[in-house]
Design an enzyme around this catalytic site. Structure first.
Site, PDB file in Angstrom:
ATOM      1  N   ARG A  43      -3.678  -9.866   4.561  1.00 58.80           N
ATOM      2  CA  ARG A  43      -4.020  -9.933   3.133  1.00 58.80           C
ATOM      3  C   ARG A  43      -2.787  -9.540   2.328  1.00 58.80           C
ATOM      4  NH1 ARG A  43      -6.424  -6.536  -0.820  1.00 58.80           N
ATOM      5  NH2 ARG A  43      -7.968  -7.616  -2.133  1.00 58.80           N
ATOM      6  N   LYS A  78       0.815  -1.210   0.000  1.00 58.31           N
ATOM      7  CA  LYS A  78       0.000   0.000   0.000  1.00 58.31           C
ATOM      8  C   LYS A  78       0.852   1.264   0.000  1.00 58.31           C
ATOM      9  CE  LYS A  78      -4.465  -1.722   1.222  1.00 58.31           C
ATOM     10  NZ  LYS A  78      -5.648  -1.640   2.097  1.00 58.31           N
TER      11      LYS A  78
END
Length: 299
Positions: free
Chosen positions: A267, A233
């Site tokens: 995840r 991210k």
């Protein structure tokens, strides 16, 4: 003892999901990411073709992923994807995985109609990154045996992002998730089928996400197992000054930090690296014995 919303905490963190048993008191599940989208954040369409997506999902399971999370619509803004198109992307993939593997299948969708069809096709988890934007989502899950992931995010899915502001980002995320738990429970979703996700980077800037990660134990204290979706991210890229393709080390550091703080599902894109990091962390935390032990024990 309760979860802060007045609901009793389960005496056990054991969960039955997709025919598998997870003891989240002493176990971390690795959730692999497989997207059937041409414009996904990280893989940029590399698994858009059905055969490529099936191959990636089965390879992830073979590499040790506990769950495979598939999606047909990216979280961020972009072209409209109709319900029919989303179904055409995810349903054949669910069916193909279910026919060849017993890995837990999760579907990343914000649409209740897609969730209903996905569960019927073999999905055991609905990963709703919108935090129940669709008012029918919780009731669809309650009518099934599926687990529901409640994620903190703001605004309509696929909408133009606004510059986020918070008084105290962690307090506001916790309050949001507690309210979504109440909404899910009211719709009939059992408490033991709920997972919470603070939504790293979703409607948050890098400072917000770093603060939220430092205080992740406050999210964990809500009660249900916590999912940390940190892989590649922008908070990692901006912290380390790394492009998307060069964020693996930061991703693994963030995932391990979240596990130590209490996250029990991570995840991840790079499954082999994630599995190794997660299993090593489990052992260092006393959850898992070594596969073998010979060092200074022989002779």
């Amino acid at each position: 003892m309760n979860d802060g919303t007045g609901h009793p905490l389960s005496a056990s963190m054991v969960r039955s999901i997709g025919g598998h048993t997870f003891d989240f008191a002493r176990q971390v599940a690795v959730m692999a990411i497989v997207n059937r989208t041409p414009d996904s954040f990280f893989d940029r369409g590399s698994t858009f073709a059905l055969d490529a997506a099936v191959t990636a999902a089965l390879a992830a399971a073979e590499a040790g992923a506990d769950w495979v999370d598939i999606g047909g619509v990216p979280f961020g803004r972009g072209p409209v994807v109709t319900v029919e198109e989303e179904l055409a992307r995810v349903i054949p993939l669910i069916e193909a995985i279910a026919a060849r593997s017993d890995v837990v299948i999760s579907v990343d969708t914000t649409n209740a109609a897609v969730a209903r069809r996905s569960i019927a096709a073999g999905a055991s988890v609905i990963n709703d990154t919108s935090g129940l934007w669709d008012p029918d989502m919780a009731s669809v899950v309650s009518d099934s045996a599926a687990t529901l992931v409640l994620t903190h995010s703001l605004g309509e899915p696929r909408s133009e992002p606004v510059r986020p502001t918070y008084g105290d980002v962690t307090d506001e995320v916790v309050a949001f998730l507690r309210e979504r738990i109440e909404r899910a429970l009211t719709a009939g979703v059992p408490y033991e089928r709920l997972v919470v996700d603070p939504g790293h980077d979703l409607n948050k800037n890098t400072f917000h996400t770093l603060e939220l990660t430092r205080r992740l134990e406050e999210v964990v204290a809500i009660g249900p197992p916590t999912l940390a979706a940190v892989s590649n991210k922008d908070f990692i890229g901006e912290t380390l000054d790394r492009p998307r393709a060069e964020r693996l080390e930061g991703t693994l550091a963030a995932a391990v930090f979240c596990i130590v703080k209490g996250a029990r599902i991570v995840r991840m894109h790079d499954v082999p690296a994630a599995v190794a990091a997660v299993r090593m962390t489990e052992s260092m935390m006393g959850f898992r014995p070594p596969v073998y032990a010979r060092h200074n024990l022989e002779g």
